[in-house]
Structures are given as C-alpha cells and as structure tokens.
Design a protein around this motif. Structure first.
Motif, short mmCIF file in Angstrom:
data_model
loop_
_atom_site.label_atom_id
_atom_site.label_comp_id
_atom_site.label_asym_id
_atom_site.label_seq_id
_atom_site.Cartn_x
_atom_site.Cartn_y
_atom_site.Cartn_z
N VAL A 99 0.88 -1.17 0.00
CA VAL A 99 0.00 0.00 0.00
C VAL A 99 0.91 1.22 0.00
CG1 VAL A 99 -1.85 1.22 1.19
CG2 VAL A 99 -1.75 -1.27 1.30
N LYS A 100 0.71 2.09 -0.97
CA LYS A 100 1.69 3.16 -1.22
C LYS A 100 1.37 4.45 -0.47
CE LYS A 100 2.86 1.45 -5.79
NZ LYS A 100 2.81 1.70 -7.22
N THR A 122 10.89 9.90 -1.35
CA THR A 122 9.92 10.45 -0.37
C THR A 122 8.71 9.52 -0.25
OG1 THR A 122 8.84 11.90 -1.99
CG2 THR A 122 10.65 12.83 -0.71
N SER A 123 9.00 8.25 -0.01
CA SER A 123 7.91 7.28 0.10
C SER A 123 8.01 6.50 1.41
CB SER A 123 7.95 6.31 -1.08
OG SER A 123 9.10 5.50 -1.03
N PHE A 124 6.89 5.96 1.79
CA PHE A 124 6.81 5.15 3.01
C PHE A 124 5.73 4.10 2.76
CE2 PHE A 124 7.71 4.08 7.21
CZ PHE A 124 6.60 4.14 8.06
N HIS A 125 6.07 3.12 1.95
CA HIS A 125 5.08 2.11 1.53
C HIS A 125 4.90 1.02 2.58
CE1 HIS A 125 5.21 4.24 -2.12
NE2 HIS A 125 6.11 3.52 -2.77
N LEU A 126 3.68 0.63 2.77
CA LEU A 126 3.32 -0.44 3.72
C LEU A 126 3.35 -1.78 2.98
CD1 LEU A 126 2.15 -1.03 6.63
CD2 LEU A 126 -0.10 -0.94 5.54
N LYS A 127 3.93 -2.79 3.62
CA LYS A 127 4.06 -4.08 2.95
C LYS A 127 3.74 -5.22 3.92
CE LYS A 127 7.91 -2.26 0.25
NZ LYS A 127 8.13 -2.56 -1.14
N LYS A 128 3.39 -6.35 3.30
CA LYS A 128 3.24 -7.58 4.08
C LYS A 128 3.58 -8.74 3.13
CE LYS A 128 0.22 -10.04 7.24
NZ LYS A 128 -1.11 -10.15 7.86
N PRO A 129 4.39 -9.67 3.56
CA PRO A 129 4.84 -10.74 2.65
C PRO A 129 3.72 -11.66 2.18
CG PRO A 129 6.27 -10.59 4.58
CD PRO A 129 5.08 -9.73 4.86
N SER A 130 2.73 -11.89 3.05
CA SER A 130 1.68 -12.84 2.71
C SER A 130 0.35 -12.33 3.27
CB SER A 130 2.02 -14.21 3.31
OG SER A 130 1.00 -15.15 3.04
#
Lengths: 107, 113
Positions: free
Chosen positions: A21-22, A72-80
C-alpha cells in the motif's frame, strides 16, 4: 504545504500474495511517519512508525514499511496477505492523514 | 478500561439543533484531537489541544467549539447543526504532538436530518 498522499483508492490482492500500500510524503523537518488501520465501524489503530534509523520498520500483525528518503515514500508491505487484513489503511504525518487506501484480500 | 472513550456513539438530530460530543482519555496524554471523517472516509483534523491550550484550529465553521476543561477531556459542541455536518467524529490523544502515535476513540456517528 505539508502532505501525505496515497495514490490508490483500492488495492486488491489474493490471499497468500505479498501486498503493498503506497504512501508518499512532502514534509519539512524530520519525517515522522505512521501507518494506521481502520476496520468497519471502528477507530483507527496504530500499525507502525518511522522516526529515525533503519529504513525497514516492522509493526503489528506482520506488517512492515519501507522508508525511502530519495523517493519520499513510506510504503506499507506484508509478505503474505490474509483475508482478515481487508480494511482501510491510512498513512500519517503529525496530525495529517492521507486519503486512505481500501485493501481487499480475496480468498 | 477504554483508553479513549467518546460519547455518544450515535447521535441523530434535527437541523438547527445544538449538540455536544464528549471525549475522555485515561492515558495521561498531553495532546488531544478532534477529527471529522466524511462519507468518503477522508479524515480531517478539526482541533487539537495541548495541556488545555488550543494549538490547532483548522478551517472549521465557528458553529463548532471545542472545550478542554482539563487535559484528560476534550468536548466538541456544535451549534445550529446542518445537513453537511453529518459524519463520524473521532477523538484522539497522543503523548506529544508529532512524534508519538495517536490513540483513537471508537467514533461518534452524527446524522443530521
């Protein structure tokens, strides 16, 4: 003016796949950045924050976020992704929130 | 114990009425906020108090007036309610402004008929 932007209104991902999610930011001073999640009919809940230090921040429920100063980004991530991750996600700086991204995880 | 509690949870009222929403936090935080979440889920800051002092006052109609009797309470009074005031109002608190996470109440769904 200071701002955080979330370019996607909605992100769809299949269960078990990685999700992103960006968020991009435009702030003066130190970029203290946060991610929050909102489930239906609930208040926002804190997921994680970047204050300083490691660019990869780990948070609740297996989420992590990558701080990138040059982009200037702070992206939210999850592997699965899990179906239960389906919710509204907000990027935040101080008292300013992004417009929110609805994450839908499909079984 | 709920950390940030706001009452009522639902508020249905007629246009032109005056209503209040109350918020209390038991976290010992110095800063409290009111946010408005509209039907598109956008979250907009309305007011913020730090130790009973108003520090953020965004462009909000002066029908909205916050009151902080002490640093654990921040109430929102709305005069002459209009249809466009219908939204979910969230109270939040944090230890300081900017560096610490926000704790949110569960929201007050205001419907103006």
């Amino acid at each position: 003016a200071q701002s955080v932007a979330q370019p996607e209104d909605q992100v769809n991902v299949a269960e078990g796949n990685p999700l992103t999610v960006k968020c991009t930011y435009s702030v003066s001073g130190n970029p203290y950045l946060f991610w929050y999640v909102q489930y239906p009919n609930r208040g926002l809940q804190f997921l994680l924050k970047y204050i300083t230090g490691d660019n990869l921040v780990k948070g609740s429920y297996g989420f992590e976020a990558e701080f990138n100063k040059s982009q200037t980004s702070f992206h939210l991530k999850k592997p699965s992704a899990l179906v239960s991750d389906s919710a509204l996600y907000f990027c935040n700086y101080k008292y300013i929130f992004g417009t929110g991204t609805r994450l839908k995880v499909l079984a | 114990d709920t950390a940030v509690s706001q009452t009522p949870k639902y508020l249905v009222t007629q246009m032109g009425n005056d209503k209040s929403i109350k918020c209390e936090q038991n976290l010992g935080h110095d800063t409290m906020y009111w946010y408005k979440q509209d039907s598109k889920k956008f979250l907009k800051i309305m007011f913020s108090y730090n130790n009973k002092e108003l520090i953020i006052n965004e462009t909000v109609p002066n029908r909205f007036s916050p009151k902080s009797p002490d640093k654990a309470h921040l109430n929102l009074h709305i005069n002459s309610l209009e249809l466009g005031d219908s939204a979910v109002y969230f109270c939040a608190s944090s230890q300081t402004t900017g560096r610490e996470k926000l704790f949110f109440g569960s929201g007050t769904q205001l419907s103006v008929l």
